[in-house]
Design an enzyme around this catalytic site. Structure first.
Site, PDB file in Angstrom:
ATOM      1  N   LYS A  78      -8.224 -15.226  15.928  1.00  0.00           N
ATOM      2  CA  LYS A  78      -8.437 -14.836  14.526  1.00  0.00           C
ATOM      3  C   LYS A  78      -9.887 -14.505  14.203  1.00  0.00           C
ATOM      4  O   LYS A  78     -10.346 -14.711  13.085  1.00  0.00           O
ATOM      5  CB  LYS A  78      -7.906 -15.928  13.590  1.00  0.00           C
ATOM      6  CG  LYS A  78      -6.430 -16.233  13.817  1.00  0.00           C
ATOM      7  CD  LYS A  78      -5.932 -17.417  13.030  1.00  0.00           C
ATOM      8  CE  LYS A  78      -4.474 -17.709  13.384  1.00  0.00           C
ATOM      9  NZ  LYS A  78      -3.952 -18.911  12.731  1.00  0.00           N
ATOM     10  N   GLU A 107       0.841  -1.199   0.000  1.00  0.00           N
ATOM     11  CA  GLU A 107       0.000   0.000   0.000  1.00  0.00           C
ATOM     12  C   GLU A 107       0.872   1.243   0.000  1.00  0.00           C
ATOM     13  O   GLU A 107       1.548   1.551   0.984  1.00  0.00           O
ATOM     14  CB  GLU A 107      -0.927   0.021   1.216  1.00  0.00           C
ATOM     15  CG  GLU A 107      -1.802   1.268   1.244  1.00  0.00           C
ATOM     16  CD  GLU A 107      -2.720   1.335   2.440  1.00  0.00           C
ATOM     17  OE1 GLU A 107      -3.249   2.424   2.728  1.00  0.00           O
ATOM     18  OE2 GLU A 107      -2.901   0.291   3.104  1.00  0.00           O
ATOM     19  N   HIS A 120      -2.712  10.065  -1.824  1.00  0.00           N
ATOM     20  CA  HIS A 120      -2.830   8.737  -2.433  1.00  0.00           C
ATOM     21  C   HIS A 120      -2.900   8.815  -3.952  1.00  0.00           C
ATOM     22  O   HIS A 120      -2.339   7.973  -4.647  1.00  0.00           O
ATOM     23  CB  HIS A 120      -4.052   8.004  -1.869  1.00  0.00           C
ATOM     24  CG  HIS A 120      -3.770   7.280  -0.601  1.00  0.00           C
ATOM     25  ND1 HIS A 120      -3.378   5.974  -0.560  1.00  0.00           N
ATOM     26  CD2 HIS A 120      -3.786   7.705   0.694  1.00  0.00           C
ATOM     27  CE1 HIS A 120      -3.188   5.600   0.692  1.00  0.00           C
ATOM     28  NE2 HIS A 120      -3.425   6.633   1.480  1.00  0.00           N
TER      29      HIS A 120
END
Length: 611
Positions: A427, A295, A599
């Site tokens: 999880k 990212e 971004h």
């Protein structure tokens, strides 16, 4: 011969005047030519060393506040002295016969000329001293790279636990953080492509080039090589010698280490880029944090947060609880039998029997508590275990089987339905982890000065506090989130997990976080992140792979600690501190409305044209 005869014809007084005038003239020329050269070179040298000396000046504020001498005044004084001397010579020459016959006037001229002579000869000597100092300075600049580390006075062989070393904040804000950095910098136009990798790394270390500019001036692959040299030098100064040696920058993987330990039916591997955040001052020590991610802007944004935190004096973190959990699902013959088993387990002397059985299966594991929950005939036995430097799932599972054997002797009707009954909870998003904690429960805080909020984070304290309230608190409450009172904790947690060999699926509960912000009485920003269930380890699992072990070494917590659990606790605190930095920077971008711009500028690649 004529020149000699003319000299012989001069009287002793006239000859003295000529010698003094000639000597002073030569001295003046030498002084100002060499002196100006020295002054110019020294000024350039000072400019080059400005960023390197910034740390030492900031460490001594009193010294940095002292005014610099106005050296240019000396040159003006030299010119004035030369003009005054020349004027006295002209005046004497125009009335030489009168002054030569008057001993009083002649003595006055000789005294004045002698003073000028001492003045010029004195500065003539200073000029040579300055030249020697300049040569010595230039010689020091040409020493090997390892002699110019950020902490030259500290030996890298000293254990980082014994000697705490602080690196200054990053010299520049990351490109994604500051809208003004979206345009190319015009200040640094030097061509470094012909320089060696080591010399370019030195430019970055000395602050003459920003590390995020390397890709603009070099090929992408060479920029990585140079940046590794820079980061390695910084880590070496913290006693983490060659920490990145086993972190590959070219495609490679030892499949022999993977087989039987990490993956089955292997056909290859997926390379992930690893960025380095730091320095971050955490608990009064400099820390560098590796993050593996695809990212764009994530590492840069977190690095901006780290810079702001370090500028404010650093963050402080502590581990509140440390215990991994497993909750087997047991089924009894009736609900009453299930209730009796619960009451039996809660009796202190019976718990000691379970504890002894559990700890007989492990060298480091310690059973801390046993919390049964009844649902009809079912009993969910939540066991909490201290696991040392391991994450501990295998350890607590093995110990749980020993506990069940003891219970089966006491209650013959006990049936083990599942070793994990989902009340662990592993999880999955669960309130039990949010309330009771799992793994390491950590709280971290920092105070960011108002000036840093404006200059580094490009927003105001009031704006970022208001954004945090409306987004992270009210917005998350409206969404009925569990442990999600944050901006993007899972982003940072996952990136650090991938880099350090943790189980990325445990990001679900490890990202439980509440981010709180307040404006202090002095107008500064207080921020904290509370994370009750960070599940990490520094031994076992993926931590044994070379690249992941290298990232742990870069942090300073590879393998087992001197005290059981020491390194795993350090890693948990680093995860929480990195999360705080990421929260700080993203919320600042949201408050300043620069998130999309960052971004769109740095997280988009143009489509590749097919040939």
């Amino acid at each position: 011969d004529a020149a000699i005869d003319s000299i012989d014809s001069l009287s002793s007084s006239q000859l003295y005047v000529v010698i003094v005038a000639g000597t002073v003239a030569v001295s003046f020329l030498l002084l100002n030519s060499n002196g100006s050269s020295t002054t110019t070179t020294t000024a350039v040298d000072s400019a080059l060393l400005k960023s390197t000396n910034k740390t030492s000046r900031s460490a001594n504020p009193a010294q940095s506040d002292l005014p610099e001498p106005r050296w240019f005044i000396l040159k003006w004084v030299n010119v004035a002295a030369a003009l005054a001397f020349g004027g006295s010579v002209v005046k004497f020459s125009l009335n030489a016969s009168m002054y030569l016959n008057d001993s009083k006037y002649l003595l006055q001229f000789l005294v004045v000329w002698s003073m000028f002579l001492f003045y010029f000869f004195g500065f003539f000597g200073i000029s040579f001293v300055n030249a020697d100092n300049l040569a010595e300075t230039m010689e020091q600049q040409q020493e090997p790279q390892k002699q110019r580390s950020l902490n030259e006075s500290a030996a890298t062989t000293v254990s980082p636990q014994k000697t705490k070393k602080l690196h200054p904040p990053a010299p520049s804000a990351p490109v994604c953080a500051d809208p003004s950095s979206f345009q190319s910098s015009k200040k640094n136009n030097m061509d470094v492509s012909s320089m060696s990798d080591e010399d370019i790394a030195n430019l970055v270390l000395q602050g003459h080039m920003k590390d995020h500019e390397l890709e603009k001036k070099l090929t992408a692959s060479r920029a990585v090589v140079v940046r590794r040299l820079v980061v390695t030098q910084k880590l070496n100064s913290l006693g983490r010698t060659n920490a990145l040696e086993q972190l590959p920058s070219e495609p490679s993987l030892d499949y022999g280490r993977v087989h039987g330990a990490n993956c089955e039916i292997v056909v290859g591997y997926v390379p992930l880029p690893v960025g380095m955040v730091g320095p971050l001052t955490l608990n009064k020590e400099s820390t560098y944090i590796p993050m593996a991610t695809t990212e764009g802007c994530l590492v840069a944004s977190t690095n901006r947060g780290a810079k702001a935190v370090t500028q404010g004096g650093g963050a402080y973190a502590t581990v509140l609880k440390d215990g991994i959990t497993r909750a087997p699902c047991l089924r009894m013959g009736s609900a009453m039998e299930a209730a009796n088993l619960k009451l039996w387990c809660e009796t202190p002397q019976n718990f000691q029997k379970l504890k002894a059985a559990f700890e007989s299966t492990t060298s480091f594991g310690k059973l801390q508590s046993c919390s049964p929950t009844v649902a009809g005939k079912n009993v969910y036995l939540r066991l909490v275990c201290f696991a040392g430097d391991a994450m501990g799932m295998n350890m607590v599972s093995k110990g749980s089987l020993a506990v069940i054997e003891v219970l089966q002797k006491e209650f013959p009707t006990v049936q083990l339905v599942a070793l994990s009954g989902n009340m662990c909870t592993d999880k999955k998003a669960a309130a039990t982890n949010w309330i009771e904690g799992r793994g390491k429960s950590v709280v971290v805080e920092a105070v960011i000065p108002e000036k840093v909020v404006k200059t580094t984070l490009k927003t105001t304290v009031k704006a970022i506090v208001e954004t945090n309230i409306q987004k992270n608190l009210v917005g998350s409450a409206m969404a009925a989130t569990i442990g999600g009172f944050n901006a993007h904790a899972s982003n940072i947690v996952t990136a650090v997990f991938l880099a350090t060999g943790q189980d990325p699926a445990q990001n679900v509960e490890s990202s439980n976080c509440i981010t709180l912000m307040e404006e202090t009485a002095g107008g500064d920003l207080w921020i904290s992140c509370t994370m009750p269930s960070i599940e990490v380890g520094t031994v076992g699992g993926g931590t044994s792979l070379p690249a992941q072990a290298a990232c742990l070494q870069a942090i300073g917590c590879k393998g087992g600690g001197d005290t059981p659990g020491q390194n795993a606790k350090q890693l948990a605190q680093v995860v929480a501190a990195a999360t705080l930095c990421g929260e700080l920077s993203l919320l600042a971008a949201l408050a300043a409305n620069t998130l999309v711009q960052a971004h769109m500028t740095h997280n988009r690649k143009p489509a590749t044209t097919k040939k």
